[in-house]
Motif scaffolding. Structure first.
Motif, PDB file in Angstrom:
ATOM      1  N   GLY A 532       0.605  -1.158  -0.040  1.00  0.00           N
ATOM      2  CA  GLY A 532      -0.070  -0.089   0.028  1.00  0.00           C
ATOM      3  C   GLY A 532       1.004   1.171   0.038  1.00  0.00           C
ATOM      4  N   LEU A 533       0.510   2.095  -1.021  1.00  0.00           N
ATOM      5  CA  LEU A 533       1.329   3.404  -1.043  1.00  0.00           C
ATOM      6  C   LEU A 533       0.699   4.317  -0.309  1.00  0.00           C
ATOM      7  N   ASP A 534       1.477   5.225   0.576  1.00  0.00           N
ATOM      8  CA  ASP A 534       0.880   6.007   1.537  1.00  0.00           C
ATOM      9  C   ASP A 534       1.607   7.235   1.324  1.00  0.00           C
ATOM     10  N   ILE A 535       0.632   8.238   1.832  1.00  0.00           N
ATOM     11  CA  ILE A 535       1.472   9.613   1.486  1.00  0.00           C
ATOM     12  C   ILE A 535       2.534  10.079   2.504  1.00  0.00           C
ATOM     13  N   GLU A 536       2.631   9.272   3.464  1.00  0.00           N
ATOM     14  CA  GLU A 536       3.843   9.716   4.495  1.00  0.00           C
ATOM     15  C   GLU A 536       5.136   9.123   3.767  1.00  0.00           C
ATOM     16  N   TYR A 537       5.047   8.648   2.648  1.00  0.00           N
ATOM     17  CA  TYR A 537       6.434   8.436   1.788  1.00  0.00           C
ATOM     18  C   TYR A 537       6.221   9.609   1.118  1.00  0.00           C
ATOM     19  N   VAL A 538       6.740  10.852   1.369  1.00  0.00           N
ATOM     20  CA  VAL A 538       7.057  11.868   0.566  1.00  0.00           C
ATOM     21  C   VAL A 538       7.870  11.784  -0.687  1.00  0.00           C
ATOM     22  N   PRO A 539       7.486  11.921  -1.972  1.00  0.00           N
ATOM     23  CA  PRO A 539       8.546  11.655  -3.131  1.00  0.00           C
ATOM     24  C   PRO A 539       9.705  12.367  -2.908  1.00  0.00           C
ATOM     25  N   GLN A 540      10.746  12.008  -3.222  1.00  0.00           N
ATOM     26  CA  GLN A 540      12.130  12.392  -3.103  1.00  0.00           C
ATOM     27  C   GLN A 540      12.399  12.972  -4.705  1.00  0.00           C
ATOM     28  N   ILE A 541      12.148  14.382  -4.692  1.00  0.00           N
ATOM     29  CA  ILE A 541      12.392  15.054  -5.847  1.00  0.00           C
ATOM     30  C   ILE A 541      13.667  15.124  -6.584  1.00  0.00           C
ATOM     31  N   SER A 542      14.852  14.617  -5.728  1.00  0.00           N
ATOM     32  CA  SER A 542      16.062  14.625  -6.119  1.00  0.00           C
ATOM     33  C   SER A 542      16.404  13.428  -6.950  1.00  0.00           C
ATOM     34  N   ARG A 543      15.719  12.356  -6.671  1.00  0.00           N
ATOM     35  CA  ARG A 543      15.804  11.132  -7.337  1.00  0.00           C
ATOM     36  C   ARG A 543      14.707  10.947  -8.041  1.00  0.00           C
ATOM     37  N   TYR A 544      14.863  10.537  -9.353  1.00  0.00           N
ATOM     38  CA  TYR A 544      13.671  10.371 -10.256  1.00  0.00           C
ATOM     39  C   TYR A 544      14.063   9.132 -10.859  1.00  0.00           C
ATOM     40  N   ALA A 545      13.016   8.444 -11.703  1.00  0.00           N
ATOM     41  CA  ALA A 545      12.911   7.386 -12.256  1.00  0.00           C
ATOM     42  C   ALA A 545      13.750   7.130 -13.358  1.00  0.00           C
ATOM     43  N   PRO A 546      14.684   5.899 -13.461  1.00  0.00           N
ATOM     44  CA  PRO A 546      15.170   5.762 -14.799  1.00  0.00           C
ATOM     45  C   PRO A 546      13.938   5.428 -15.924  1.00  0.00           C
ATOM     46  N   ASP A 547      14.473   5.538 -17.239  1.00  0.00           N
ATOM     47  CA  ASP A 547      13.405   5.232 -18.134  1.00  0.00           C
ATOM     48  C   ASP A 547      13.615   3.636 -18.591  1.00  0.00           C
ATOM     49  N   ALA A 548      12.705   3.410 -19.821  1.00  0.00           N
ATOM     50  CA  ALA A 548      12.917   2.156 -20.117  1.00  0.00           C
ATOM     51  C   ALA A 548      14.137   1.635 -20.721  1.00  0.00           C
ATOM     52  N   TYR A 549      15.084   2.912 -21.097  1.00  0.00           N
ATOM     53  CA  TYR A 549      16.190   2.430 -21.959  1.00  0.00           C
ATOM     54  C   TYR A 549      17.356   2.790 -20.979  1.00  0.00           C
ATOM     55  N   ALA A 550      16.997   2.687 -19.972  1.00  0.00           N
ATOM     56  CA  ALA A 550      18.379   2.931 -18.931  1.00  0.00           C
ATOM     57  C   ALA A 550      19.196   1.685 -18.699  1.00  0.00           C
TER      58      ALA A 550
END
Length: 916
Positions: A532-550
């Motif tokens: 379950g994804l909860d709001i208490e896990y605030v997104p870390q804007i300095s770390r972003y997802a790799p794309d499908a070509y990573a």
């Protein structure tokens, strides 16, 4: 001692009547007598003349070999013919320095009492020093038992611990190929803010270290993992937290009216509701007990009600409690800060009823915000109190409550999720897979109740994903990373890290799925994970997802870090990682809307060339550093923080590098051996972009070793070029190399930045596999990794004893190459107790003799000591007649003691021949 090498003569001849054995100041004054010249000419014609007979009659010219005032030392010029050298130039200067104008015996190479290293005869394969997360480390690589390469670390250069292991979580994490040198690079990872050290050898998978206290569990092997897969066709589900039961605990008849509450049915369903009867007076209320609303950190307290109670909700005060003792007001209609509910009509087949069981005119959802109680009160709430605060009701009014819910933390719409698989800290991370919140899940069943996705309501989202296969787990894929995008966007850059979930752990010598994963796999070696994804896990804007070509870090021959990126080079290519993400690479620059993505990783192809090294001198204020890329035939430069700029290298010189280990940077100068094995210094001064004002690139690469010591560098066997090792410290360049005809780095070429001259360090206790300077707590040290498996301090400031010094002069001759007499050698130096200096003259044609100077003699009336020759037990003065003479002086010299002057006696009867 060459003709001009000893400089002009200042009338230093013996005066008439002065004995030849008295080389005092007076002895060198005056002008040689004509009678003395005649006697010398007569004796020169006599074939049986001896050195002593010459010494008795010749007008001696004392030629300075070394004198700080008249013939200062200019360094070693082994690359020129000895007969062409100038005054102050030597064919060989071994184990001496001339920084302070005198010739000083260098400090010794001392053995460090290092522990934890693999032992005797363990060849070194790399040496690095620097800071990681504020802690200074010395890290070296040695061949260990079994032929693998172990990596060892220390914080003081003395106590070492192996950072790799023969077995463990990643199998044998030692480097497999022992025949290749290692390269090192550090880079900061913005995902966790830590520095990491990356290690490569061009063959094996890269390794990395990265915590303040290193140990064997932190030598991680970088692997490419498969992208995760979803566990079901609808991997994202949403739900609310409902009370499975409702029971009326108390009824407060505080008012004058008649409050009746009855519970019909049980649980949130069509047949379960609370019915509040007639005669409700202000202050009347009741408490509903539940098993638990269990709203986690939910944003709302939600009632599934009935539109027949539309007016009633405007008069109910709502309170919640965890223990039926301490109550907290959620909403009070009489308060000026009334927390008015969100009221939304809705229809559900379960509740679409009519008649006496409810459903009078349809249903509504009544949601009160509980954001102020996040993480404290709604979680585990068992009690809900309703208190009537409106006017007394004389006409019956019913409030139907079909269910009580704690909502989730995320809005109904607008979330998109990306999931990756990685090892610790995300430095080996798979490409991401993306799944949008599906509109098909417009209704979500919660304990038998369907609550629609409605704007304004909050929900819990669960992802159902497949845990990595065991093969990836065994390679360290122990974490599932969840990234979230909240509204808009559509590129990988918009997905920010939310949380990492450990799905496997190394336990009792084997990888096992952790307790956070379910244990019912749908297929061998697979399992599901629901979270379950909860709001208490605030997104870390300095770390972003790799794309499908990573991709993960490629195997390379060279590495460095520059402008927030890790740079890796190899055959035909170099890569630049994503900005601040040293573990992410891609095959080509990413574009969005026909524009390059600034933080994107990139790859540059250099057809037919192999990148062998990098250099990154500092930049001007607020500008990016210039990245210099060395191939076997060219030098390129690029700069910038964005991937597009780093994808556009410019060739600055048709000069390549033949020895990757020779590339070293010092005070914004770059030293390296070029493709002709010439030692060059690249000091570019003020650079403008990739060009340099009023200068060709070739002119900027000064060949400081050409026609100076290039015989040393061009003589390095081709097979030994990969093992050249350089370091800079104390304003000196030190380059360990293998001389011609040798098989190990037995010499260290030393270049003095201040005097712009060379010397060579020899007689090392062990061949020099690698050099690195270290800023230890005990002071800066130049570390030498010996071929014998030991670690040494080269030119140890605290060292004592003596070193074997050697000086070989120019080849001295007259200006016209006329025959002349080459006599004694005189020296002024510090007393060397018990030391005899060996003097070897090579006189053309075909004469060689060896004499000695007693350096222990305490001379009382003069500072000079002269060599002598012992013949049949009789001490005689050395020397011989010839066309030219070269002198070699060798002895064990006490560390730190000095030579102040060297001279040679010469004589000739020909006009001008007394000037060498």
């Amino acid at each position: 001692m060459v003709a001009d090498a000893y400089g002009s003569i200042v009338a230093n001849q013996t005066g008439a009547g002065k004995p030849a054995s008295d080389p005092t100041a007076e002895a060198y004054a005056g002008v040689p007598s004509s009678k003395a010249l005649q006697r010398f000419d007569a004796l020169s014609a006599a074939r049986g003349a001896t050195a002593d007979s010459y010494a008795a009659i010749m007008p001696r010219t004392v030629v300075p070999i070394f004198n700080p005032l008249t013939a200062p030392c200019l360094g070693m010029f082994s690359g020129l013919a000895p007969s062409g050298l100038k005054p102050g130039q030597f064919s060989l200067i071994s184990n001496l320095r001339y920084d302070d104008a005198s010739l000083t015996a260098r400090q010794p190479t001392t053995l460090r009492a290092a522990t934890g290293l693999p032992g005797t005869a363990a060849s070194a394969r790399g040496l690095w020093s620097g800071f990681l997360n504020g802690v200074f480390y010395v890290i070296g690589a040695w061949v260990v038992t079994g032929g693998k390469v172990g990596i060892f670390y220390s914080t003081d250069g003395l106590a070492f611990t192996e950072g790799t292991a023969a077995s463990g979580a990643y199998g044998n994490s030692r480097m497999v190929d022992p025949a290749r040198p290692l390269v090192f690079a550090t880079c900061n990872n913005i995902g966790d803010g830590l520095d990491y050290l990356f290690v490569q050898n061009g063959i094996d998978a890269p390794r990395f270290f990265g915590v303040a206290t290193l140990n064997s569990t932190h030598a991680r092997v970088i692997k490419q993992y498969s992208a995760p897969t979803w566990a079901t066709a609808t991997p994202i589900s949403s739900s609310l937290n409902a009370s499975p039961t409702m029971t009326v605990v108390t009824v407060d008849g505080g008012g004058s009216g008649d409050l009746t509450v009855s519970l019909v049915g049980s649980g949130p369903s069509a047949a379960a509701y609370l019915q509040i009867g007639v005669g409700v007076t202000s202050g009347d209320g009741f408490v509903i007990t539940t098993t638990s609303i269990n709203g986690l950190a939910g944003q709302q307290l939600l009632f599934a009600s009935d539109q027949a109670t539309l007016n009633a909700w405007a008069n109910w005060e709502v309170q919640i409690s965890q223990d039926d003792s301490t109550w907290f007001t959620v909403a009070n209609p009489t308060s000026s800060t009334y927390n008015a509910p969100l009221r939304t009509p809705w229809t559900d087949p379960i509740f679409g009823l009519t008649g006496t069981t409810g459903g009078l005119g349809g249903e509504e959802l009544v949601a009160f915000s509980t954001g102020i109680f996040t993480n404290l009160f709604l979680a585990g709430c068992h009690y809900v109190k309703l208190i009537w605060v409106g006017p007394t009701v004389t006409t019956a009014i019913d409030t139907y409550i079909h269910g009580i819910f704690g909502t989730g933390d995320l809005p109904a719409f607008g979330q998109t999720y990306a999931v990756t698989v990685s090892g610790v800290n995300g430095l080996s991370e798979s490409p991401s897979v993306v799944y949008d919140t599906p509109s098909a899940l417009s209704f979500t069943q919660c304990l038998g109740t369907h609550i629609p996705y409605l704007s304004g309501l909050y929900y819990n989202h669960s992802l159902s994903m497949q845990v990595p296969p065991l093969g990836d787990i065994q390679n360290g894929a122990d974490t599932l990373n969840i990234y979230r995008q909240d509204l808009g966007g559509g590129t990988s850059d918009d997905f920010f890290f939310q949380l990492g979930i450990e799905v496997a752990e190394f336990f009792s010598g084997a990888w096992v799925y952790s307790i956070t994963a379910t244990t019912t796999p749908p297929a061998p070696f697979f399992t599901y994970f629901n979270y379950g994804l909860d709001i208490e896990y605030v997104p870390q804007i300095s770390r972003y997802a790799p794309d499908a070509y990573a991709e993960v870090m490629p195997v390379g021959l060279a590495m460095t870090s520059s402008n927030g990126r890790l740079i890796v080079g190899g055959v035909n290519f170099y890569y630049a990682s994503e900005y601040t993400q040293p573990g992410r690479f891609r095959e080509q620059l990413e574009f969005l809307n026909l524009q390059p993505v600034e933080r994107s990783a990139t790859k540059v192809v250099l057809t037919g060339e192999t990148v062998v090294g990098f250099a990154t001198p500092s930049s001007s204020a607020l500008a990016s550093s210039t990245l210099f890329i060395f191939t076997q035939g060219r030098t390129y430069a690029t700069s910038g923080f964005d991937g597009y700029s780093l994808s556009r290298p410019s060739c600055v010189a048709e000069i390549g590098c033949s020895a990757p280990g020779s590339i070293v940077q010092y005070k914004d100068s770059i030293f390296f051996l070029d493709d002709n094995q010439q030692l060059r210094k690249f000091s570019f001064g003020h650079a403008f972009l990739y060009g340099f004002s009023n200068a060709y690139g070739y002119q900027l690469f000064q060949p400081i070793g050409r026609r100076v010591v290039d015989d040393q560098t061009t003589g390095i066997p081709k097979a030994r070029l990969p093992w050249v090792s350089s370091a800079c410290t104390f304003d000196h360049l030190f380059m360990g190399y293998t001389p011609s005809g040798q098989t190990q780095n037995v010499n260290i070429l030393v270049y003095d930045e201040l005097t712009a001259g060379f010397v060579v360090d020899t007689a090392l206790p062990s061949p020099c596999d690698y050099l690195a300077y270290a800023d230890l707590s005990s002071g800066r040290a130049l570390l030498l990794a010996g071929h014998d498996g030991n670690l040494y301090t080269h030119v140890d400031p605290a060292g004592t004893g003596s070193v074997a010094v050697e000086l070989t002069t120019l080849e001295g001759h007259s200006q016209m190459w006329n025959a002349m007499f080459f006599g004694r050698i005189g020296i002024v130096c510090d007393i060397q107790a018990g030391v005899i200096a060996v003097v070897t003259r090579t006189i053309k044609p075909g004469i060689s003799n060896v004499s000695q100077i007693d350096l222990a003699t305490n001379v009382t009336d003069t500072a000079w000591r002269w060599d002598s020759l012992l013949v049949s037990g009789v001490t005689t003065q050395p020397g011989a007649k010839g066309l030219s003479c070269q002198v070699d002086l060798a002895f064990n010299m006490l560390v730190g003691t000095k030579i102040y002057a060297l001279v040679m006696e010469t004589a000739s009867s020909l006009p001008g021949a007394d000037q060498l």
